[in-house]
Design a protein around this motif. Structure first.
Motif, PDB file in Angstrom:
ATOM      1  N   GLY A 349       0.783  -1.232   0.000  1.00 45.38           N
ATOM      2  CA  GLY A 349       0.000   0.000   0.000  1.00 45.38           C
ATOM      3  C   GLY A 349       0.812   1.277   0.000  1.00 45.38           C
ATOM      4  O   GLY A 349       0.250   2.370   0.023  1.00 45.38           O
ATOM      5  N   SER A 350       2.126   1.164  -0.048  1.00 46.64           N
ATOM      6  CA  SER A 350       2.967   2.358   0.008  1.00 46.64           C
ATOM      7  C   SER A 350       2.945   3.146  -1.300  1.00 46.64           C
ATOM      8  O   SER A 350       3.277   4.335  -1.326  1.00 46.64           O
ATOM      9  CB  SER A 350       4.417   1.961   0.310  1.00 46.64           C
ATOM     10  N   GLY A 351       2.584   2.481  -2.393  1.00 49.86           N
ATOM     11  CA  GLY A 351       2.587   3.139  -3.697  1.00 49.86           C
ATOM     12  C   GLY A 351       3.957   3.290  -4.297  1.00 49.86           C
ATOM     13  O   GLY A 351       4.122   3.969  -5.318  1.00 49.86           O
ATOM     14  N   GLU A 352       4.965   2.650  -3.697  1.00 46.47           N
ATOM     15  CA  GLU A 352       6.337   2.792  -4.169  1.00 46.47           C
ATOM     16  C   GLU A 352       7.038   1.438  -4.195  1.00 46.47           C
ATOM     17  O   GLU A 352       6.769   0.558  -3.370  1.00 46.47           O
ATOM     18  CB  GLU A 352       7.141   3.730  -3.252  1.00 46.47           C
ATOM     19  N   ALA A 353       7.966   1.303  -5.144  1.00 44.85           N
ATOM     20  CA  ALA A 353       8.854   0.144  -5.212  1.00 44.85           C
ATOM     21  C   ALA A 353      10.274   0.649  -5.439  1.00 44.85           C
ATOM     22  O   ALA A 353      10.486   1.739  -5.979  1.00 44.85           O
ATOM     23  CB  ALA A 353       8.430  -0.811  -6.325  1.00 44.85           C
ATOM     24  N   LEU A 354      11.250  -0.140  -5.030  1.00 44.78           N
ATOM     25  CA  LEU A 354      12.657   0.193  -5.231  1.00 44.78           C
ATOM     26  C   LEU A 354      13.147  -0.496  -6.498  1.00 44.78           C
ATOM     27  O   LEU A 354      12.977  -1.710  -6.664  1.00 44.78           O
ATOM     28  CB  LEU A 354      13.493  -0.268  -4.035  1.00 44.78           C
ATOM     29  N   LEU A 355      13.767   0.267  -7.380  1.00 44.28           N
ATOM     30  CA  LEU A 355      14.348  -0.277  -8.600  1.00 44.28           C
ATOM     31  C   LEU A 355      15.866  -0.131  -8.523  1.00 44.28           C
ATOM     32  O   LEU A 355      16.386   0.975  -8.357  1.00 44.28           O
ATOM     33  CB  LEU A 355      13.817   0.465  -9.832  1.00 44.28           C
ATOM     34  N   ILE A 356      16.579  -1.237  -8.651  1.00 40.91           N
ATOM     35  CA  ILE A 356      18.051  -1.236  -8.642  1.00 40.91           C
ATOM     36  C   ILE A 356      18.513  -1.444 -10.074  1.00 40.91           C
ATOM     37  O   ILE A 356      18.308  -2.512 -10.659  1.00 40.91           O
ATOM     38  CB  ILE A 356      18.606  -2.340  -7.727  1.00 40.91           C
ATOM     39  N   ASP A 357      19.129  -0.420 -10.640  1.00 42.38           N
ATOM     40  CA  ASP A 357      19.503  -0.433 -12.053  1.00 42.38           C
ATOM     41  C   ASP A 357      20.943  -0.907 -12.227  1.00 42.38           C
ATOM     42  O   ASP A 357      21.894  -0.167 -12.006  1.00 42.38           O
ATOM     43  CB  ASP A 357      19.327   0.977 -12.642  1.00 42.38           C
ATOM     44  N   GLU A 358      21.094  -2.147 -12.634  1.00 49.59           N
ATOM     45  CA  GLU A 358      22.403  -2.732 -12.961  1.00 49.59           C
ATOM     46  C   GLU A 358      22.375  -3.228 -14.404  1.00 49.59           C
ATOM     47  O   GLU A 358      22.955  -4.249 -14.744  1.00 49.59           O
ATOM     48  CB  GLU A 358      22.711  -3.891 -12.011  1.00 49.59           C
ATOM     49  N   SER A 359      21.698  -2.465 -15.270  1.00 54.33           N
ATOM     50  CA  SER A 359      21.371  -2.956 -16.603  1.00 54.33           C
ATOM     51  C   SER A 359      22.506  -2.856 -17.607  1.00 54.33           C
ATOM     52  O   SER A 359      22.380  -3.340 -18.732  1.00 54.33           O
ATOM     53  CB  SER A 359      20.166  -2.171 -17.150  1.00 54.33           C
TER      54      SER A 359
END
Length: 489
Positions: A349-359
């Protein structure tokens, strides 16, 4: 004269007498042996017409599939002040017989004209991050007079371009050098001529072009061949290839410094504990003294990277205090650890996710490190979008299959595997009728980055997710990251 006495006694640096332009037409002619159409000055150097900025010198290079002369009009529309060409044009230019040779000649001239401490960085992983950390440390300590290669300009074109961009007033220069064949690094390091040369780590990156890791270590060790007299080699003391690297370094360096946590390390980790605001609080023994500092970037690999940074800063005569501050403030690089908060639905329900960019890149060693980092990241659900690792040769299936163990250890909830090379890992995680490993990971295997984006969007991102995106650059997962971060909070 009413000047304050302290101003009259202000120390004069010899570089203060140099002009402010990056290059003048006379200097370019002297470096390349070409002929100038007119007198001019430039403030930058560029090889991509789409990246040209006002005042740049554009090199019309010829590649396998394109000729830079076709893009001259576009370069001048974007503000180029002049160009390096092999045929006369209407705009200001220097005419040379070969534009690629002219770029290399200007790189050599730029290196010759500076009175600066030069550091070269290579390694199977971590070289871009170490290069950026060194630049941040030395730029802070020299009040803006450090220079470095940008992005991953680390090949036979990128290195001379990075040198040509180095201002004459530079006090410190940091240059990344890469390779995927033996002999490439030897040529690059002789252009850079570093005073300090670093090998960050040895891992099976590009191993498809080598007989094994020992051959990779030998190729990375070529960086020491360009060391200036009295030069310093910095090598990973905890590597199984430490003695091999040391033997190579001793043939070219006056001093060899190992960094790590083991007994062979002269710059040695004493303690590493989680920092209150994130990252790691590091205590290191530099031999003559001990140092305590914070590394903002998460992960054990960044603790090791920081030891190499501190060893190099001390060896080149930089400010260790400034280095500590730079490490404490350093953020992740795009494609190499940058962290983003992205909109999410459902979940916690936080409306947020963490994205770790190692692309940007991937090899077996860096995959294991970043998967472990994902496992240490607090999250409601851990998701890994993993692209294929390229250039692994005959052992490709084994290297991919062996990622099952770190994924299970990291308690990853869902993986989206991208590329045909990932079939072996998909099978190991339970996609086949008789899975090689029992686990609870939800697995999807797709062929392309576009399919991966659709797969991820089908049920996420969800609130509280931690999502790792990593793969070889050619897989194209950067597009997925850009799509997710386009709506970044």
């Amino acid at each position: 004269m009413n000047a304050h006495p302290a101003m009259l006694d202000w120390p004069v640096d010899s570089s203060d007498r140099r002009g402010l332009a990056l290059w003048t037409s006379d200097e370019i002619v002297a470096a390349t042996g070409g002929t100038a159409s007119a007198a001019f000055e430039v403030s930058g150097c560029e090889i991509d017409s789409r990246e040209v900025r006002e005042g740049d010198l554009f090199f019309a290079l010829k590649g396998e599939s394109a000729d830079g002369h076709r893009f001259l009009d576009g370069a001048f529309r974007r503000g180029a002040a002049a160009a390096i060409v092999d045929r006369p044009i209407e705009h200001p230019h220097v005419l040379v017989s070969d534009t690629s040779s002219a770029l290399e000649d200007m790189g050599k001239a730029a290196r010759n004209r500076v009175d600066a401490g030069i550091i070269g960085v290579t390694g199977s992983a971590g070289k871009t991050g170490v290069k950026e950390a060194l630049f941040a440390a030395l730029d802070r300590g020299s009040r803006g007079r450090a220079h470095r290669s940008v992005k991953s300009y680390n090949n036979h074109v990128g290195v001379p371009l990075s040198l040509a961009r180095m201002p004459a007033r530079t006090r410190f220069g940091v240059f990344e050098m890469g390779m995927n064949h033996a002999g490439e690094l030897a040529a690059l390091t002789r252009l850079v001529r570093p005073h300090v040369a670093i090998v960050t780590t040895i891992a099976p990156a590009h191993i498809g072009y080598f007989s094994g890791e020992e051959a990779i270590a030998d190729a990375k060790g070529e960086i020491f061949e360009g060391l200036e007299p009295g030069g310093v080699a910095i090598i990973p003391a905890d590597s199984p290839h430490y003695l091999r690297l040391r033997a190579k370094a001793e043939r070219h360096a006056e001093r060899v410094i190992g960094f790590g946590s083991g007994p062979d390390a002269q710059v040695r980790l004493l303690d590493a504990v989680p920092a209150p605001g994130g990252g790691t609080l590091v205590t290191a023994d530099l031999g003559s003294h001990k140092l305590c500092y914070t590394v903002a970037m998460p992960g054990a690999h960044w603790v090791a990277n920081s030891l190499a940074v501190m060893a190099a800063v001390e060896a080149i005569g930089g400010d260790l205090g400034a280095a500590g501050l730079a490490l404490s403030e350093m953020e992740g690089l795009a494609g190499r650890g940058a962290r983003h908060t992205v909109p999410a639905r459902g979940g916690d329900g936080s409306g947020e996710a963490l994205l770790i960019d190692e692309s940007y890149n991937a090899n077996p060693a860096s995959m294991r490190v970043t998967i472990a980092q994902l496992g240490a990241t607090p999250a409601r659900r851990r998701v890994a979008v993993l692209g294929a690792m390229r250039e692994l040769g005959a052992e490709e299936d084994r290297y991919h299959r062996e990622l099952a163990e770190p994924l299970l250890a990291a308690m990853v909830d869902r993986v989206i595997l991208v590329g045909p090379e990932m079939a072996a890992l998909a099978e190991a995680l339970g996609k086949s009728a008789q899975p090689a490993l029992a686990g609870t990971i939800e697995v999807d295997h797709v062929e392309t980055a576009a399919e991966a984006a659709e797969c991820l969007a089908s049920e996420g991102p969800q609130g509280g997710d931690a999502i790792l995106v990593k793969g070889s650059n050619s897989v194209g997962l950067g597009a997925l990251v850009r799509a997710l971060t386009a709506r970044e909070n």
